[in-house]
Write a protein that holds these residues in place. Structure first.
Motif, short mmCIF file in Angstrom:
data_model
loop_
_atom_site.label_atom_id
_atom_site.label_comp_id
_atom_site.label_asym_id
_atom_site.label_seq_id
_atom_site.Cartn_x
_atom_site.Cartn_y
_atom_site.Cartn_z
N SER A 98 21.83 35.08 37.66
CA SER A 98 22.44 35.72 38.82
C SER A 98 23.91 35.35 39.01
CB SER A 98 21.65 35.37 40.09
OG SER A 98 21.72 33.96 40.31
N GLN A 99 24.39 34.37 38.27
CA GLN A 99 25.78 33.96 38.42
C GLN A 99 26.68 34.49 37.31
OE1 GLN A 99 25.95 29.75 39.24
NE2 GLN A 99 25.53 30.23 41.37
N LEU A 100 26.15 35.43 36.51
CA LEU A 100 26.91 36.00 35.41
C LEU A 100 27.37 37.41 35.78
CD1 LEU A 100 27.91 35.49 32.50
CD2 LEU A 100 25.79 36.56 31.70
N GLY A 101 28.70 37.58 35.87
CA GLY A 101 29.28 38.89 36.15
C GLY A 101 29.67 39.55 34.84
N GLU A 102 30.04 40.82 34.93
CA GLU A 102 30.42 41.55 33.73
C GLU A 102 31.47 42.61 34.06
OE1 GLU A 102 28.52 44.46 30.28
OE2 GLU A 102 27.20 43.64 31.80
N ILE A 103 32.43 42.71 33.18
CA ILE A 103 33.32 43.87 33.20
C ILE A 103 32.64 44.89 32.29
CG2 ILE A 103 35.57 44.78 32.49
CD1 ILE A 103 36.75 42.09 33.37
N TRP A 104 32.16 45.95 32.90
CA TRP A 104 31.39 46.95 32.18
C TRP A 104 32.30 47.85 31.36
CZ3 TRP A 104 26.74 49.27 35.29
CH2 TRP A 104 26.02 48.25 35.90
N VAL A 105 33.46 48.15 31.91
CA VAL A 105 34.35 49.11 31.28
C VAL A 105 35.76 48.91 31.82
CG1 VAL A 105 33.80 50.87 33.00
CG2 VAL A 105 34.63 51.60 30.80
N LEU A 106 36.75 49.04 30.94
CA LEU A 106 38.16 48.99 31.33
C LEU A 106 38.92 49.88 30.36
CD1 LEU A 106 40.74 47.97 32.75
CD2 LEU A 106 40.63 45.94 31.30
N ARG A 123 42.58 41.44 36.54
CA ARG A 123 42.75 40.32 37.48
C ARG A 123 42.06 40.59 38.80
NH1 ARG A 123 49.00 38.71 36.28
NH2 ARG A 123 48.55 37.24 34.62
N GLU A 124 42.15 41.81 39.30
CA GLU A 124 41.51 42.16 40.57
C GLU A 124 39.99 42.07 40.46
OE1 GLU A 124 41.34 43.05 44.57
OE2 GLU A 124 43.14 42.65 43.38
N ALA A 125 39.43 42.58 39.37
CA ALA A 125 37.98 42.51 39.17
C ALA A 125 37.52 41.06 39.05
CB ALA A 125 37.57 43.31 37.93
N LEU A 126 38.24 40.27 38.27
CA LEU A 126 37.87 38.86 38.12
C LEU A 126 37.95 38.12 39.45
CD1 LEU A 126 39.63 37.96 34.74
CD2 LEU A 126 37.16 38.19 35.15
N ALA A 127 39.02 38.34 40.20
CA ALA A 127 39.16 37.68 41.51
C ALA A 127 38.00 38.05 42.42
CB ALA A 127 40.49 38.07 42.15
N THR A 128 37.60 39.31 42.41
CA THR A 128 36.48 39.76 43.24
C THR A 128 35.19 39.09 42.82
OG1 THR A 128 37.55 41.88 43.64
CG2 THR A 128 35.16 41.78 44.00
N LEU A 129 34.90 39.11 41.52
CA LEU A 129 33.64 38.53 41.03
C LEU A 129 33.59 37.02 41.28
CD1 LEU A 129 33.30 40.59 37.73
CD2 LEU A 129 31.79 40.73 39.73
N ALA A 131 35.21 35.31 43.57
CA ALA A 131 35.12 35.09 45.02
C ALA A 131 33.69 35.29 45.52
CB ALA A 131 36.08 36.02 45.76
N GLU A 132 32.93 36.13 44.82
CA GLU A 132 31.54 36.39 45.20
C GLU A 132 30.58 35.34 44.65
OE1 GLU A 132 30.86 40.37 43.85
OE2 GLU A 132 32.00 41.23 45.52
N GLY A 133 31.09 34.36 43.90
CA GLY A 133 30.26 33.28 43.41
C GLY A 133 29.82 33.37 41.96
#
Length: 189
Positions: A98-106, A123-129, A131-133
């Motif tokens: 549950s703590q693994l985020g992903e950039i699905w597409v860029l 950078r915006e996507a990483l900062a958001t992810l 910040a969400e833990g």
């Protein structure tokens, strides 16, 4: 690049705005998606497959994704034109915690690459992810997409050894590798 072109590119960079995607952005997202695929994968994916990509089909797909709320989509606009987009959320990988985020597409329009569009979106996507833990964010890169690999490494992503896997696309076997980044690595990049 002549002086006029350099100034035009500088104005585009300065006028770039990031915002959550809405239904009105789906056409621009689809155009970027198809154009970027045809550019990035022209020597990797069969030409017939790339020629068959449809903006209308991609627009419908992105409308469905937006309605479903997954992945979250951000667009980078310069005026009314979508220059790039990013989709991100929790990891889709089997067994991902549950703590693994992903950039699905860029993807960024080929004529807007190297203007900082992808960097700002990432950078915006990483900062958001973060910040969400989420404690780690991954993404998959098709082997042979050297520009993408250089970009992600410059952003601080590290190749995960042993992650290479294949899939079939347009009748050809295509390989991809997974890269990962932690908040600490993101700060150092």
């Amino acid at each position: 690049m002549d002086r006029g072109e350099a100034q035009s590119r500088q104005r585009e960079r300065a006028s770039l705005e990031l915002e959550p995607a809405d239904l009105a952005a789906c056409r621009g997202i689809a155009e970027v998606h198809v154009e970027a695929w045809r550019h990035a994968y022209r020597d990797i994916v069969p030409a017939e497959y790339l020629a068959g990509l449809s903006v209308a089909e991609h627009e419908a797909m992105w409308r469905r994704s937006l309605a479903a709320g997954s992945p979250r989509l951000l667009v980078a606009r310069s005026g009314d034109r979508v220059q790039g987009f990013i989709g991100f959320d929790a990891s889709r990988d089997e067994g991902a915690g549950s703590q693994l985020g992903e950039i699905w597409v860029l993807y960024v329009r080929p004529d807007a690459q190297r203007l900082g569009v992808g960097r700002r979106l990432c950078r915006e996507a990483l900062a958001t992810l973060f910040a969400e833990g989420f404690t780690c964010v991954t993404l998959w890169v098709i082997v042979g997409n050297d520009n993408a690999m250089r970009f992600y490494r410059a952003m601080g992503f590290q190749l995960e050894p042993g992650s290479r896997q294949s899939f079939t696309l347009g009748g050809a076997t295509v390989w991809e590798e997974r890269l990962a980044i932690t908040p600490r690595e993101a700060l150092l990049a």
